[in-house]
Structure formats: C-alpha cells, structure tokens
Motif scaffolding. Structure first.
Motif, PDB file in Angstrom:
ATOM      1  N   LEU A 468       0.611  10.750   0.418  1.00  0.00           N
ATOM      2  CA  LEU A 468       2.121  11.014   1.026  1.00  0.00           C
ATOM      3  C   LEU A 468       2.291  11.946   0.980  1.00  0.00           C
ATOM      4  CD1 LEU A 468       2.414   7.491   2.674  1.00  0.00           C
ATOM      5  CD2 LEU A 468       1.634   9.257   3.855  1.00  0.00           C
ATOM      6  N   ALA A 469       2.749  11.812  -0.141  1.00  0.00           N
ATOM      7  CA  ALA A 469       3.893  13.088  -0.788  1.00  0.00           C
ATOM      8  C   ALA A 469       3.242  14.097  -1.151  1.00  0.00           C
ATOM      9  CB  ALA A 469       4.121  13.127  -1.913  1.00  0.00           C
ATOM     10  N   ALA A 470       1.573  14.607  -0.884  1.00  0.00           N
ATOM     11  CA  ALA A 470       1.252  15.696  -0.642  1.00  0.00           C
ATOM     12  C   ALA A 470       0.838  16.858   0.095  1.00  0.00           C
ATOM     13  CB  ALA A 470      -0.115  15.489  -1.899  1.00  0.00           C
ATOM     14  N   GLU A 471       0.572  17.606  -0.605  1.00  0.00           N
ATOM     15  CA  GLU A 471       0.036  18.648   1.285  1.00  0.00           C
ATOM     16  C   GLU A 471      -1.308  17.907   1.683  1.00  0.00           C
ATOM     17  OE1 GLU A 471      -1.356  23.380   2.065  1.00  0.00           O
ATOM     18  OE2 GLU A 471      -1.001  22.520  -0.054  1.00  0.00           O
ATOM     19  N   PRO A 472      -1.140  17.827   2.761  1.00  0.00           N
ATOM     20  CA  PRO A 472      -0.665  18.159   3.668  1.00  0.00           C
ATOM     21  C   PRO A 472       0.999  17.806   4.781  1.00  0.00           C
ATOM     22  CG  PRO A 472      -2.470  17.695   5.563  1.00  0.00           C
ATOM     23  CD  PRO A 472      -2.219  17.005   3.931  1.00  0.00           C
ATOM     24  N   TYR A 473       1.174  16.205   4.077  1.00  0.00           N
ATOM     25  CA  TYR A 473       2.188  15.592   4.596  1.00  0.00           C
ATOM     26  C   TYR A 473       3.527  15.772   3.989  1.00  0.00           C
ATOM     27  CZ  TYR A 473      -2.598  13.301   5.593  1.00  0.00           C
ATOM     28  OH  TYR A 473      -4.064  12.572   5.929  1.00  0.00           O
ATOM     29  N   PHE A 474       3.352  15.977   2.634  1.00  0.00           N
ATOM     30  CA  PHE A 474       5.046  15.834   1.874  1.00  0.00           C
ATOM     31  C   PHE A 474       6.004  15.085   2.776  1.00  0.00           C
ATOM     32  CE2 PHE A 474       2.881  20.209   2.587  1.00  0.00           C
ATOM     33  CZ  PHE A 474       3.092  20.150   0.750  1.00  0.00           C
ATOM     34  N   LEU A 475       5.513  13.933   2.719  1.00  0.00           N
ATOM     35  CA  LEU A 475       6.428  12.442   2.755  1.00  0.00           C
ATOM     36  C   LEU A 475       6.534  11.271   1.720  1.00  0.00           C
ATOM     37  CD1 LEU A 475       4.215  11.591   6.508  1.00  0.00           C
ATOM     38  CD2 LEU A 475       6.722  12.715   6.562  1.00  0.00           C
ATOM     39  N   ARG A 476       8.110  11.472   2.054  1.00  0.00           N
ATOM     40  CA  ARG A 476       8.386  11.084   0.808  1.00  0.00           C
ATOM     41  C   ARG A 476       8.234   8.679   1.144  1.00  0.00           C
ATOM     42  NH1 ARG A 476      14.566  10.505  -0.662  1.00  0.00           N
ATOM     43  NH2 ARG A 476      14.909   9.820   1.222  1.00  0.00           N
ATOM     44  N   ALA A 477       7.774   8.215   0.770  1.00  0.00           N
ATOM     45  CA  ALA A 477       7.348   7.221   1.404  1.00  0.00           C
ATOM     46  C   ALA A 477       7.702   6.343  -0.665  1.00  0.00           C
ATOM     47  CB  ALA A 477       6.408   6.449   1.033  1.00  0.00           C
ATOM     48  N   ARG A 478       8.600   4.612  -0.207  1.00  0.00           N
ATOM     49  CA  ARG A 478       8.545   3.832  -1.372  1.00  0.00           C
ATOM     50  C   ARG A 478       7.375   3.527  -1.676  1.00  0.00           C
ATOM     51  NH1 ARG A 478      14.674   2.469  -3.486  1.00  0.00           N
ATOM     52  NH2 ARG A 478      13.760   1.181  -5.647  1.00  0.00           N
ATOM     53  N   HIS A 479       7.322   3.021  -3.085  1.00  0.00           N
ATOM     54  CA  HIS A 479       6.295   1.708  -3.576  1.00  0.00           C
ATOM     55  C   HIS A 479       6.820   0.408  -3.600  1.00  0.00           C
ATOM     56  CE1 HIS A 479       3.592   0.117  -6.291  1.00  0.00           C
ATOM     57  NE2 HIS A 479       2.410   0.117  -5.186  1.00  0.00           N
ATOM     58  N   VAL A 480       6.457  -0.057  -2.970  1.00  0.00           N
ATOM     59  CA  VAL A 480       6.643  -1.473  -2.658  1.00  0.00           C
ATOM     60  C   VAL A 480       5.573  -2.789  -2.907  1.00  0.00           C
ATOM     61  CG1 VAL A 480       8.042  -3.692  -1.637  1.00  0.00           C
ATOM     62  CG2 VAL A 480       9.017  -0.817  -1.070  1.00  0.00           C
ATOM     63  N   PRO A 481       4.974  -2.713  -3.697  1.00  0.00           N
ATOM     64  CA  PRO A 481       3.632  -3.659  -3.528  1.00  0.00           C
ATOM     65  C   PRO A 481       4.153  -5.270  -3.757  1.00  0.00           C
ATOM     66  CG  PRO A 481       4.977  -3.622  -5.676  1.00  0.00           C
ATOM     67  CD  PRO A 481       5.361  -2.238  -5.573  1.00  0.00           C
ATOM     68  N   LEU A 482       3.162  -5.456  -3.084  1.00  0.00           N
ATOM     69  CA  LEU A 482       2.944  -6.712  -2.579  1.00  0.00           C
ATOM     70  C   LEU A 482       2.631  -7.911  -3.689  1.00  0.00           C
ATOM     71  CD1 LEU A 482       0.008  -7.178   0.278  1.00  0.00           C
ATOM     72  CD2 LEU A 482       3.691  -7.630   0.437  1.00  0.00           C
ATOM     73  N   GLY A 483       3.378  -8.995  -3.468  1.00  0.00           N
ATOM     74  CA  GLY A 483       3.656 -10.283  -4.698  1.00  0.00           C
ATOM     75  C   GLY A 483       3.846 -11.482  -4.328  1.00  0.00           C
ATOM     76  N   TYR A 484       4.265 -12.414  -5.416  1.00  0.00           N
ATOM     77  CA  TYR A 484       3.431 -13.997  -4.853  1.00  0.00           C
ATOM     78  C   TYR A 484       4.272 -14.533  -3.935  1.00  0.00           C
ATOM     79  CZ  TYR A 484       2.629 -18.393  -6.121  1.00  0.00           C
ATOM     80  OH  TYR A 484       2.606 -20.585  -5.595  1.00  0.00           O
ATOM     81  N   HIS A 485       4.272 -15.429  -3.799  1.00  0.00           N
ATOM     82  CA  HIS A 485       5.400 -16.867  -2.763  1.00  0.00           C
ATOM     83  C   HIS A 485       4.576 -18.039  -2.743  1.00  0.00           C
ATOM     84  CE1 HIS A 485       8.269 -19.177  -0.418  1.00  0.00           C
ATOM     85  NE2 HIS A 485       9.367 -18.173  -0.835  1.00  0.00           N
ATOM     86  N   LYS A 486       5.538 -19.020  -2.656  1.00  0.00           N
ATOM     87  CA  LYS A 486       4.479 -20.533  -3.071  1.00  0.00           C
ATOM     88  C   LYS A 486       4.204 -20.929  -0.819  1.00  0.00           C
ATOM     89  CE  LYS A 486       9.344 -23.083  -2.528  1.00  0.00           C
ATOM     90  NZ  LYS A 486       9.471 -23.604  -3.428  1.00  0.00           N
ATOM     91  N   TRP A 487       5.102 -19.928  -0.285  1.00  0.00           N
ATOM     92  CA  TRP A 487       4.349 -20.216   0.755  1.00  0.00           C
ATOM     93  C   TRP A 487       2.486 -19.810   1.266  1.00  0.00           C
ATOM     94  CZ3 TRP A 487       1.232 -17.463   4.732  1.00  0.00           C
ATOM     95  CH2 TRP A 487       1.191 -18.504   5.850  1.00  0.00           C
ATOM     96  N   LEU A 488       2.098 -18.695   0.286  1.00  0.00           N
ATOM     97  CA  LEU A 488       0.343 -18.531   0.160  1.00  0.00           C
ATOM     98  C   LEU A 488      -0.385 -19.273  -1.019  1.00  0.00           C
ATOM     99  CD1 LEU A 488       0.787 -15.721  -1.734  1.00  0.00           C
ATOM    100  CD2 LEU A 488      -0.453 -15.617   0.149  1.00  0.00           C
ATOM    101  N   GLU A 489       0.395 -21.114  -1.055  1.00  0.00           N
ATOM    102  CA  GLU A 489      -0.208 -21.749  -1.709  1.00  0.00           C
ATOM    103  C   GLU A 489      -1.239 -22.736  -0.734  1.00  0.00           C
ATOM    104  OE1 GLU A 489      -1.299 -22.471  -4.513  1.00  0.00           O
ATOM    105  OE2 GLU A 489       0.389 -21.156  -5.942  1.00  0.00           O
ATOM    106  N   SER A 490      -2.738 -23.735  -0.640  1.00  0.00           N
ATOM    107  CA  SER A 490      -2.983 -23.886   0.194  1.00  0.00           C
ATOM    108  C   SER A 490      -2.581 -25.623  -0.050  1.00  0.00           C
ATOM    109  CB  SER A 490      -4.674 -23.945  -0.873  1.00  0.00           C
ATOM    110  OG  SER A 490      -5.336 -24.702   0.062  1.00  0.00           O
TER     111      SER A 490
END
Length: 689
Positions: A468-490
């Motif tokens: 997104l930051a490169a040509e042709p978009y030139f958009l600044r996005a913040r990297h916010v990766p996904l992580g764990y929460h105990k809600w995921l537990e089976s």
C-alpha cells in the motif's frame, strides 16, 4: 404487462389447479423454442434475481454434467399478513419451483401435476417396476436448493380476512382446516403476536413469526412496499397496528420492537459467539415521505448492482445504544463493526467472528468501558445512534454502497456522514494487489486515503502495508498483527486420536490454483482431504468441531502471489492444536516470525511430501502442533494493540487511564508497553505519508 409483445396471456377455465398447470406444460411443449424446463412462479411468489440466477446456474451445471434434473425444490420465506412479517423458524416445506419437459428415464412414461402443485411420474407400461422403484427413480431426478443458495419468498398469507376466506374456500385441503382457526388464530394474532402453531392444517409448520427487515426483501417486493407508502397506501401490517392502537389507545403498537444490544461487558470471562444478525431498528414510516424506486441493474453475468435513494430507507439497524457517549467514566467505548456486501453475503460475518471477538475481549481486558460486536449486512440500512469509537472490519465493502439522485451518484459515507476518519479505524484484511476496488483514485482508494492521512488505517499483513505504501497507491497503513486471546480456546476437548487426516476450509470457486492443488493431493498423492465448507459455510462451533478432529489443517493460496497472508485462517487451527501446513505466503518477516508454529512449504512436490511425512510420523506431528499452540498463546493480541490503540484514544478520551496494565496470558505480569515480541515489526514505509 399483458400488452408486452414478449408476453402471451392465456385465459381459460379449468376444473382444478393441476389441470391448469398441466395445460401450461402442454402449451410450453408447443412453443417453437426447445424448452427444457418450466419455471413455476405463482402471483404471490417473489425471487431475488441474484439468487434465482445462482439457482438456474446450478441446475444448468448439473445438466451439463449429464445429470438430468426432472424437478427442483427450494426453501421458502413465508410471509404472514404483511410483507414485513415472516414465519419463523422457516416452514419445512420445500416448494416446487422447476419442472423438466425433457426426456425421461426409460422406466417412466410421463410426469405431470397430480394434485395442485404436486409432481408425480407414471411408470412405463413396458417396464413392470414396483411403486418403490418408481419413487426411487423420481428421487434421483430431484434437485434441492438449500436456503443459503436461494429461496422463494411466498406471500400466500399476505391477505385481508375476506381474501383469506376465499382462499380457504378453494383450498385443496379445505376439509383439513382446523375448526375455529380463522377466529382463534388468524384474527387473534393481530392482538397477540406471540401466538404459536399458526398453520391452518399443520399447526407446527408455522411455529411463530418475526419482523422482516426492509433490506431482506427481494428488490421487486421492496419496491412494491415503498411504492405503497409513496402513494399513501398503508401496508397491511401498518394498517393493523394503527387499527388496534386506536382501539386500545396505545400508540406504542405502531412502533416496531427495538433491537437487543450485543454489549460485551467486564463481567467474568465466558466464551460466547457475539457476532449475530441484528434486526431492523425501530423507525416509523411516513406516507408523506418522498420515496423513489430502488434501482437494480445487471452489470455483467451474475454481477448485479443495487442503488437506493437515501430518502427511501425506512428501517435501520441501530449501531450503538441511543445517545451512547464516546467515553464512560473516562474510559472509551468501542463498537467492532463488521460490514457485509449485502443480505446475500453469507460469509463475511463468519469470516470475522474470531477477529472481531478477539478485538472486543482484548479491549475489555485493557480497560475499555465496553465493547460491542455488531454485524451490518448492508451499510445503507445501518444508522449510528451513539458516539462509541468504531473499528470497522470488511472495509472493502465500504465503496460498494452508493446513493443515486437525478443529479449525481455519491457514496454512502458522503451521504450519511459516517464512519468518521477521526473517530474510527478501518482495519484492512483484503490483499491489496487483488482488492477489486483498489485502483488509484477509485472510490475505495479515496476512502482509505482519508483514514491513512489521520493515521487510522490499520492492516494485519506486513506485506500489505509495504504494498500500500508503494506505487501506485502511496497509502500509509499501520501494521497491527493478529494475536491470541483465550476466547479462541475450544469448548471441546482436544482429541489426541484425530480421525480427519487433512482438513481444508476455503473457497475454491474462482481459484484455479486451489483446484489444481487439491486435485493433485487427492488423485496423484492419494491423500484423504476433507473440504469442510464444500456444501455450506463453516464457522464458529461447526469449525471448532472439525478442528479438534483434524490432524493437519491445510492452507492454500487463493491467488498465485505469495504475499497473501493467512493469519485469520491460522488462528483457530493453532488454538485447536492442529498442525498447520501452509503454502508460502506473506512477507518474509512474517514467515520467519511464525516459522516454528506453522509449516511453510512451496507448492507442488514439497507440499505433498510434507503432508505425507507428518501423517505418518504421529509424534513429530503432535510435538509440532503443540509447539504451534504454545507460540500462539505467548503472543497476545493486547501486545499488538497497545501502541496503536493508545494513540487512537489519546485525543478522543483525553482523561482516560487507558489502556491499563494487565496480566498477560503467558503468566507474566507487566506493563504492556514494556513488552517486545518477535512478531511485531517496525516498517519504515508505515511511518511516513
């Protein structure tokens, strides 16, 4: 119109309904065109054109595969008294909507309407076969559409009392109508709308009723409803409500019931599936409003566009509680808003179940006053009622909603004024290179740029941020990766003796890469692979039940490009301690960060060999799967959210002590801001415009 030159209106008198229908079949056989099938649509039946197109495409596909379709049935939405009230749960009857005029199996002489709309076949005289065999042959000719594919909207009971009496008098099962049904059920319901067992002959078939939101109506039916209001004609529902409101001096009867709010509070943790469809919000319809027609056009094959003027929308899904503040006792309030592509969208809600609930629960853990997960299938029919801060998922759909006027077209956001870039976050999960609408200076690009300029555009993929930051978009996005929460537990015990060798969940339609890979794994390598969602979408508890039984979960790229990061697919598999084998994808830094949790391989022989190795080496598979689950648990979502959410809230709730320090899920109590994880990346391209 009967004056249309393409339409021939045939009038006549027939002794019965089946005689009339059989006469129609005879006329169809005389037409100069080679008619293969006849579509059955009564005057009180409606179909959504996209659903009907999809249904006919499925029938054609089966016929092209030399599988004769003698007849087809479909699920129904049955309307009760009004175009805004439906039977719920849906009645079990599957309506006959298509019959064949084509050749029959040699064992059958002919097929016809035997009684009313019932379809029957007669065995050939030259073939002495039993009635059971005849039924078996008939069953093989049938096709049945599930409700996720298409449904018939049936208005059989949208009638005045006098009209219904005429219907019952000519009803094929008139003698079976319950004694006193008209008074005890039909008329009584208008005062007691919680009545159950409503059907005149088979009570349990109509177990109860519920309100049908405007967006759920097929376009033609929606247009009739809006036209009736425009012309000052009251819908039967509105008539009955006003009638009894006047009789009982109770004006509350005119209003529709309010929504139930789906608010996650700071109560002791209990796993639940919070994303749910929310019915329409209380909204009175004025017959003096300037309503216009809903526009519905075909763009390309099986690609439709619908547009509607802002003034035509009479029912809204309420987002947030009415008048809800931005901050409560100094702490921020959040709405995780999942946006769909329209009411035919059967996947977006489920796709974001895990992500939305991880965000909501994590924000509560971090000290938010509350967090609500809300599903909006069609953003044109949603209205913001409070000031809660928004985190929007499914953002690729934002540019697909338009309002038209006689002057110009404009986007939903321009017309409705929300979401606001200053008080909301757009969280992107769409691969940038393949986002359908993301061309430079397109409507979607323009929207993203507005959020990027104020620092409120997030992306879960490092590869996306760089692109997104490169040509042709030139958009600044913040990297916010996904992580764990105990809600995921089976909720289910993790089964060490798993009976599914390899599970694949994903769409293969439109992906030549996935089709070829699955074919090679099954046919060439002789591996047992279960395609979990081959017949219907699989999310939530259904997906959990499959994951706890699976030895290996296979992740395949939809596109040939390796930058498509699939963390949304990895999260539930890792948390259920299944071994994840994935075709290489994402940025190099992402693969290195997760290399000990996920087995990344190249497509082709390496993928086949890796699957075989782990299927035959149980100890290696279990150790690698257990390690993957542990690595996920050591990477809480709160660690990824701490900095971006702090910056977002800072000026919006200036007095908030948010976020607070929490005890992490790796049993290390510390301030989140002091933690550094190998899966968080400082991307130079995301720090500059």
């Amino acid at each position: 119109s009967a004056t249309d030159p393409k339409i021939s209106l045939v009038r006549g008198e027939w002794r019965s309904e089946e005689d009339q229908r059989n006469a129609g079949l005879a006329l169809a056989r005389l037409l100069p065109l080679a008619i293969s099938h006849v579509l059955l649509v009564d005057g009180d039946e409606f179909w959504h054109p996209v659903e009907l197109d999809r249904a006919l495409a499925l029938i054609a596909k089966r016929e092209l595969a030399n599988q004769t379709v003698g007849y087809a049935r479909a699920a129904m939405t049955t309307y009760w008294k009004s175009s805004r009230i439906v039977v719920h749960p849906p009645e079990p009857l599957r309506i006959l909507w298509l019959v064949s005029l084509g050749p029959l199996p040699k064992e059958l002489e002919y097929c016809h309407f035997s009684e009313a709309r019932n379809w029957a076949c007669v065995a050939a005289i030259s073939n002495e076969i039993s009635a059971e065999s005849t039924h078996a042959i008939m069953d093989a000719l049938g096709a049945y559409l599930d409700e996720s594919t298409a449904r018939c909207h049936h208005l059989s009971y949208v009638r005045t009392t006098s009209e219904l009496e005429l219907k019952l008098a000519s009803f094929a099962h008139a003698k079976d109508v319950r004694d006193g049904w008209l008074d005890e059920i039909w008329l009584r319901w208008e005062k007691e709308q919680n009545l159950t067992n409503l059907h005149p002959t088979h009570p349990s078939a109509f177990a109860g009723t519920r309100h049908q939101p405007l967006w759920a109506l097929p376009p033609a039916l929606r247009r009739l409803f809006l036209d009736a209001i425009k012309l000052g004609k009251t819908d039967h529902e509105l008539y009955t409500r006003r009638h009894y409101a006047e009789a009982n001096k109770d004006n509350t009867l005119i209003s529709l019931p309010a929504d139930d709010e789906l608010i996650i509070n700071a109560a002791p943790f209990k796993k639940n599936y919070y994303i749910d469809t929310i019915d329409s919000k209380n909204h009175n319809c004025s017959s003096t409003a300037s309503y216009r027609d809903v526009k519905y056009t075909s763009v390309t094959t099986r690609h439709y566009e619908s547009s509607i003027p802002l003034s035509s929308i009479t029912d809204y899904i309420g987002i947030d509680e009415p008048g809800g503040p931005r901050c409560h006792n100094g702490q921020p309030r959040f709405i995780i808003l999942v946006v769909g592509e329209g009411h035919l969208d059967t996947s977006t809600q489920g796709i974001f179940t895990d992500t939305a609930n991880i965000l909501a629960h994590t924000l509560i853990d971090m000290g938010a006053a509350n967090a609500a997960v809300q599903w909006c299938p069609d953003l044109r029919f949603c209205m913001r009622r409070g000031e809660a801060l928004l985190i929007v998922l499914g953002i690729q759909h934002l540019a697909r909603y338009w309002f038209h006027s006689n002057v110009s077209n404009s986007s939903m956001i321009e017309q409705m004024g929300w979401p606001n870039p200053e008080t909301s976050i757009l969280y992107n999960f769409e691969q940038a290179e393949y986002a359908q609408d993301l061309a430079p200076h397109s409507q979607f690009w323009t929207l993203l740029r507005r959020w990027a300029l104020v620092g409120n555009l997030w992306d879960y993929s490092a590869a996306n941020v760089l692109r997104l930051a490169a040509e042709p978009y030139f958009l600044r996005a913040r990297h916010v990766p996904l992580g764990y929460h105990k809600w995921l537990e089976s909720e289910y015990e993790l089964d060490k003796h798993r009976d599914i060798d390899i599970l694949f969940v994903g769409r293969i339609e439109g992906s030549a890469s996935r089709r070829a890979t699955l074919k090679a794994l099954r046919e060439d390598a002789q591996l047992n692979i279960l395609h979990g969602n081959s017949e219907e979408p699989v999310f939530g508890k259904q997906l959990s039940q499959l994951l706890v039984r699976s030895k290996i979960v296979l992740s395949l790229r939809f596109w040939s490009n390796e930058d498509e990061w699939k963390m949304t697919r990895y999260l539930p598999a890792l948390s259920h301690e299944a071994l994840v084998i994935s075709e290489s994808n994402g940025a190099d830094v992402e693969q290195r960060a997760w290399a000990n949790a996920i087995v990344f391989v190249k497509p082709g022989p390496e993928l086949i060999d890796t699957c075989r190795y782990y299927l035959h080496n149980h100890t290696a598979r279990r150790l690698r799967a257990a390690a993957g689950r542990k690595i996920l648990q050591q990477r809480p979502a709160a660690y990824a959210l701490i900095n971006p959410i702090s910056q977002f809230v800072r000026n919006l709730c200036p007095n908030a002590s948010f976020p607070v320090s929490i005890t992490s899920t790796v049993n290390a109590s510390s301030s989140l801001s002091d933690r550094q994880m190998p899966w968080q990346f400082q991307l130079a391209s995301s720090s500059s415009v």
